[in-house]
Design an enzyme around this catalytic site. Sequence first.
Site, short mmCIF file in Angstrom:
data_model
loop_
_atom_site.label_atom_id
_atom_site.label_comp_id
_atom_site.label_asym_id
_atom_site.label_seq_id
_atom_site.Cartn_x
_atom_site.Cartn_y
_atom_site.Cartn_z
CG ASP A 202 0.82 57.66 23.30
OD1 ASP A 202 0.73 57.63 24.54
OD2 ASP A 202 0.50 58.67 22.62
CB VAL B 224 4.73 66.94 22.00
CG1 VAL B 224 4.44 67.99 20.93
CG2 VAL B 224 5.12 67.60 23.31
P1 13P Z 1 -1.07 66.64 22.08
O1 13P Z 1 -1.60 66.16 20.77
O2 13P Z 1 -1.97 67.61 22.75
O3 13P Z 1 0.32 67.17 21.95
O4 13P Z 1 -1.01 65.38 23.06
C1 13P Z 1 -0.28 64.25 22.68
C2 13P Z 1 -0.48 63.13 23.64
O5 13P Z 1 -0.75 63.34 24.81
C3 13P Z 1 -0.31 61.76 23.12
O6 13P Z 1 -0.53 60.79 24.06
#
Ligand code: 13P
Length: 283
Positions: A81, A229
């Site tokens: 990510d 999330v």
């Molecule tokens: P949140 O922390 O709002 O759930 O978002 C997570 C996210 O988009 C990680 O890339």
Amino acid sequence: MLANTKDVLLHAQKGKYAVGAFNVYNLETAQAAIRVAEREYQPVILALGERYFPTVDVEGFSAMVRALAAKASISVSLHLDHAYKKESIIRAIRSGFTSVMYDGSLFDIEQNIRYTKEIVEIAHMAGVSVEAEIGSLARGAFSDEEEGDGTLTDPESARQFVTETGVDFLAAAIGTVHGMYQGEPNIDLSLLKRIRQAVEVPLVLHGGSGTPDDIIKQAIQAGICKINVNTEVSMAAVSFIQNYLEAYKPVHLSTIMADMQESMEPVMTKFVRLFSNKDANIV
Ligand code: 13P
């Protein structure tokens, strides 16, 4: 089983459902996400952010997730990510991640296209799929993501970006925030529909936490196939630990860790149910 993220998302796109991409940082978060996905019989994406590289041994973590995935009864993908550095992406690819997100959203569109294209070429040679983002998310409460400026995705730029880079899925900035909303969420679903018309690849929604259920349902109908999330799961675990310690029961670390894992599962279950489409066959 371990699954290629692109295959999982193309399947979700056909079935009009979204796959939960939960941020994980240790055995407990990974086990919680897989257990919930198995119980709900849905695929799941485990996402490790580049920001955790200083504290998480990437090769060891990847080997652990791949071993858990091999035993799982549903599809499990391992995703990098928000990576800003090429070295991190190459490290994730070498250690067996099934997809990577290159975040060039801080650059102008031309530079973002140039850098993303290079990442796509490298990743595709290894059979790894690539997510990228144009526009950026602001940061709400309780998040540990980078602060973005909240620029929404322009559909025409999205079309140009996807065509010129060859990315496999695109994160669309439509007004969600990383973390909990401060004030009313202002999410532009009509913009999402225009982005959907401009590009064919599966679309990704960042900032799942705190986003109202009906908006999430409509976003899935409008083409979102992966929803990230992090914050809400973290908040559940932290509040569990706080209560535990305030009660000051003499306890062993192994018990806290096991109970903390359980405390995250109801939140993940809520999201997985919301994202699923009961009428679709899953991958
Ligand atoms: P949140 O922390 O709002 O759930 O978002 C997570 C996210 O988009 C990680 O890339």
